[in-house]
Motif scaffolding. Structure first.
Motif, PDB file in Angstrom:
ATOM      1  N   UNK A 180     166.500  99.982  27.928  1.00 16.63           N
ATOM      2  CA  UNK A 180     165.651 100.845  28.575  1.00 16.63           C
ATOM      3  C   UNK A 180     164.231 100.414  28.721  1.00 16.63           C
ATOM      4  N   UNK A 181     163.791 100.143  27.905  1.00 16.93           N
ATOM      5  CA  UNK A 181     162.374  99.624  27.798  1.00 16.93           C
ATOM      6  C   UNK A 181     162.122  98.485  28.803  1.00 16.93           C
ATOM      7  N   UNK A 182     162.985  97.404  28.568  1.00 16.70           N
ATOM      8  CA  UNK A 182     163.003  96.205  29.336  1.00 16.70           C
ATOM      9  C   UNK A 182     163.233  96.427  30.764  1.00 16.70           C
ATOM     10  N   UNK A 183     164.246  97.229  31.155  1.00 17.12           N
ATOM     11  CA  UNK A 183     164.583  97.649  32.466  1.00 17.12           C
ATOM     12  C   UNK A 183     163.200  98.222  33.194  1.00 17.12           C
ATOM     13  N   UNK A 184     162.815  99.111  32.499  1.00 15.59           N
ATOM     14  CA  UNK A 184     161.567  99.787  33.241  1.00 15.59           C
ATOM     15  C   UNK A 184     160.475  98.920  33.564  1.00 15.59           C
ATOM     16  N   UNK A 185     160.646  97.828  33.020  1.00 15.80           N
ATOM     17  CA  UNK A 185     159.596  96.615  33.834  1.00 15.80           C
ATOM     18  C   UNK A 185     158.203  97.021  32.979  1.00 15.80           C
TER      19      UNK A 185
END
Lengths: 310, 310
Positions: free
Chosen positions: B242-247
């Motif tokens: 989730x953290x990665x995908x939120x960029x």
């Protein structure tokens, strides 16, 4: 700012999946002294037998390690033999010949008695107190122990712990001593017994420290070659206490109260020294270790654990 | 910036030393989706039986979790029962009723196919590839697996790994997959199989990440009450991805290449979410978790691991 260390100086016979070492230098006080001597002078108290040779003594030479307290007595030197499987966290003891160590009564030489920092290696807790009785005014007392004393002499151990500032034990010992599985609860119970700081050693999983300003977690350094873990805990203790005794940083050490930031760096320094110890048999790696290598690996620990806030 | 997750939605029956929960919501995709939904929209693909009720579906409501891909089919929902002893790192499986999950063929709804981030939960590696075949142009593929697939379908798994950017597995699985005991060597071998990043989950001992810019170690948060570890790994994965995908942060995510500083914070975010999951049965704690609590614990992780250089 010297450290008084009391513990074992021994012969180790070690088998790992990678090789075998016969009757090499070992013992808690040996690893501790060499590690701590990178930072401060060390006053060594231990006992060896008549078979303890010049080759072994050479490990302590050329370093600020005072061996006046290394008593030589009739009989043979403590000899431990153990075997590690691929899971280097677990080991099997093949034999323990206590020899002269069985009757060890630590006698603190006059010029050691003003040591401000005392490391009580893993010996009978009553003997640990006798050591403290012979030291004039210690500012910092760090103590190791083991499951043997926890289960057989719990009352003696608890009496000793009332006079200890920092207890260094492994996770199984912390659980046994406290009767708690959960490490946070275990730490609280143990800190109520006396030590203001508990350092829990978890082998390849690193270290947890519980102190007055909360807890600190440090990993072990991930090494590609772990050759022989013998002495890692004592080497950790030497690096940890050497760094503290050198009075680095802010507030430094006061009786029963050590600055939290210094304690954290001391844990990393202990982990740094331990990460070198395991790279070779006996004290081989520590004896050719340089200050520059220590500082470089400390920096790698920072790199290994660092992240930015959100 | 949504995530496509494929995995299990299940009933869990769990016994711990602290209590028992009967037929509560579980499954890798459930924990993952709720954790990831704190950061980005989640497209859920899984299968349940006719016995899957509105009460369970409520867990996904009111969050950015698209359940079009949660197929309901004739039969009963996957039901797993397990029992933990005081050593919460080890568990005994009492039964595994795969039920409708046994014949799960992930069908990716049309509007999920442009998901840029794909989480392949622990299913047959051939099915994991079928999922990838249905996604147009994933920028980041994160994959979980387990010892069952490592030992029974190693070739299938290796074919899948060639298309994976980040592999999340536990330490025993990493050793089995690589045939190496030492984790540094294990990581090198696994990264040669495809994933540029390997994240090794070690339960109460935290996480080790191996990537192109070296390794990163993060502890687990030391909790006083670990109530039920079920789902901790999947919750970690949800927080991490989730953290990665939120960029967040600097360079963000590119195909096969994620900025190291962002990856490190993602590991801490995964650990943060997992530390909440274990405080209660099922998804109970995650479902009442707030953004403020997440941020506060992330800061505590910083405090837990921080030390100054020498």
């Amino acid at each position: 700012m010297s450290i008084l260390v009391v513990g074992s100086v021994a012969y180790d016979t070690v088998e790992t999946p990678f090789g075998r070492a016969e009757r090499v230098l070992g013992g808690s006080a040996s690893f501790f002294s060499v590690a701590a001597s990178f930072f401060v002078p060390v006053n060594l108290v231990a006992v060896v037998g008549e078979d303890f040779g010049a080759e072994q003594m050479a490990a302590f030479a050329g370093r600020p390690i005072d061996t006046e307290g290394l008593e030589k007595t009739a009989g043979e030197t403590f000899h431990w033999a153990g075997k590690y499987s691929y899971d280097l966290n677990a080991r099997e003891t093949l034999f323990t010949h206590l020899n002269v160590f069985e009757f060890f009564k630590p006698r603190i030489p006059e010029r050691y008695r003003r040591s401000e920092h005392v490391f009580l290696g893993n010996i009978h807790p009553a003997l640990q107190r006798e050591v403290l009785d012979q030291v004039e005014k210690p500012r910092l007392v760090v103590c190791d122990t083991m499951n043997y004393w926890i289960s057989r002499t719990p009352d003696e151990l608890k009496e000793t712990l009332r006079r200890v500032d920092v207890l260094l034990i492994n996770d199984a010992e912390a659980r046994e001593l406290s009767g708690e599985w959960n490490m946070v609860r275990a730490a609280r119970k143990i800190r109520e017994m006396g030590p203001s700081v508990l350092v829990v050693k978890k082998g390849e999983h690193g270290v947890l420290m519980f102190g007055e300003e909360g807890s600190f977690a440090a990993p072990a350094y991930p090494l590609e070659e772990v050759f022989d873990p013998t002495g890692a805990g004592d080497t950790f203790a030497g690096g940890f206490m050497g760094y503290l005794a050198a009075g680095h940083g802010e507030a430094g050490v006061h009786r029963g109260k050590v600055d939290d930031a210094v304690l954290r760096r001391a844990v990393i320094m202990g982990s740094t020294l331990a990460s070198f110890d395991v790279e070779a048999f006996s004290l081989d790696r520590l004896l050719r270790l340089t200050r520059a290598e220590i500082e470089e690996r400390f920096r790698l620990f920072k790199r290994l654990t660092h992240f930015e806030g959100i």
